[in-house]
Design an enzyme around this catalytic site. Structure first.
Site, PDB file in Angstrom:
ATOM      1  N   GLY A  47      32.053-116.354 -74.091  1.00  0.00           N
ATOM      2  CA  GLY A  47      31.855-117.761 -73.922  1.00  0.00           C
ATOM      3  C   GLY A  47      31.410-118.325 -72.679  1.00  0.00           C
ATOM      4  N   CYS A 148      36.579-104.003 -74.503  1.00  0.00           N
ATOM      5  CA  CYS A 148      35.989-104.769 -73.292  1.00  0.00           C
ATOM      6  C   CYS A 148      36.715-105.989 -72.621  1.00  0.00           C
ATOM      7  CB  CYS A 148      34.662-105.519 -73.513  1.00  0.00           C
ATOM      8  SG  CYS A 148      33.733-106.390 -72.190  1.00  0.00           S
ATOM      9  N   HIS A 190      27.626 -99.347 -71.430  1.00  0.00           N
ATOM     10  CA  HIS A 190      28.443-100.582 -71.662  1.00  0.00           C
ATOM     11  C   HIS A 190      27.984-101.463 -70.451  1.00  0.00           C
ATOM     12  CE1 HIS A 190      32.170-102.608 -73.219  1.00  0.00           C
ATOM     13  NE2 HIS A 190      31.956-103.103 -72.220  1.00  0.00           N
ATOM     14  N   GLU A 191      28.044-100.865 -69.349  1.00  0.00           N
ATOM     15  CA  GLU A 191      28.127-101.885 -67.895  1.00  0.00           C
ATOM     16  C   GLU A 191      26.508-102.302 -67.812  1.00  0.00           C
ATOM     17  OE1 GLU A 191      30.696-103.010 -66.983  1.00  0.00           O
ATOM     18  OE2 GLU A 191      32.068-101.421 -68.002  1.00  0.00           O
ATOM     19  N   HIS A 194      26.044-105.507 -69.725  1.00  0.00           N
ATOM     20  CA  HIS A 194      26.537-106.665 -69.293  1.00  0.00           C
ATOM     21  C   HIS A 194      25.400-107.108 -68.337  1.00  0.00           C
ATOM     22  CE1 HIS A 194      30.485-107.240 -70.824  1.00  0.00           C
ATOM     23  NE2 HIS A 194      30.767-105.756 -70.319  1.00  0.00           N
TER      24      HIS A 194
END
Length: 231
Positions: A47, A148, A190-191, A194
């Site tokens: 969010g 996460c 995963h990183e 981001h």
């Protein structure tokens, strides 16, 4: 005061195309009341707009700067405080292409021997990447459960490539590349996501999306509190 100065400069690197504020603005900022501003001491949650931005590259001239050294230390400290295995700068509210990873051998006790082997887990010492790029070396995909800290309290199954090569700069601004496979390759992917504004919920098996404490919710008649602070 030193930490406040570094935070000011880090924010400037993240928001300024030139990579720094004017001396006047920087000097004035030292005397103003401090606000709760990034880089945070907590992990931002889904969010927060920063998690959906493509992060900015760190200017080459700043890779060895004290400010970036501060960022690396801060990322590491927050990652260890939350007891997670990776953390990217956007998760601290900074749109910068930087992440840290670490998978300690003492985490082995959290998994069965069979699961440790199935997920191809192995210890990973503290690893820092600035301005990283990733290349897939093995296109076979493995499906395992991921969580996460920016989607705290949930987990889901995610397919990831088995082996990757990550190139970029280490925490001292020196070039480095690293081949990773299995679980550690999953952490890196995963990183990297981001840094491109992607969260695992975008690519997960939606039917596997699960609240990690659903059993406790039932056992305690719904009286369970989920904290977003450090564990």
């Amino acid at each position: 005061m030193v930490g406040a100065q570094f935070k000011t400069c880090i924010r400037a690197i993240a928001t300024s195309a030139r990579g720094h504020k004017s001396f006047t603005k920087w000097y004035q900022s030292l005397w103003r009341a401090r606000k709760n501003e990034p880089p945070f001491d907590h992990v931002v949650q889904l969010g927060d707009p920063t998690l959906r931005q493509v992060a900015n590259s760190i200017p080459a001239s700043e890779l060895k700067s004290p400010e970036v050294q501060y960022l690396v230390k801060h990322l590491t400290a927050v990652m260890r405080a939350y007891k997670c295995v990776g953390l990217a700068a956007p998760q601290l509210g900074l749109s910068l292409r930087a992440f840290v990873m670490e998978f300690r051998d003492d985490l082995r006790d959290q998994y069965t021997k069979a699961d440790y082997k199935l997920r191809e887990m192995e210890p990973l010492p503290l690893t820092v990447f600035l301005n990283p790029e990733i290349k897939v070396l093995n296109y076979e995909k493995l499906v395992h459960t991921e969580a996460c800290e920016s989607v705290r309290g949930y987990r889901a199954e995610v397919a990831r490539y088995r082996e990757v090569l990550v190139k970029g700069y280490d925490g001292h601004g020196e070039p480095q590349e690293l081949k990773l496979r299995g679980w550690n390759a999953r952490i890196a992917q995963h990183e990297m996501d981001h840094l491109d504004g992607t969260v695992y919920t975008d690519i997960m098996n939606r039917k596997s999306f699960t609240c990690t404490c659903w059993e406790a919710v039932n056992a305690n008649h719904g009286r369970v509190k989920l904290s977003f602070a450090k564990k």
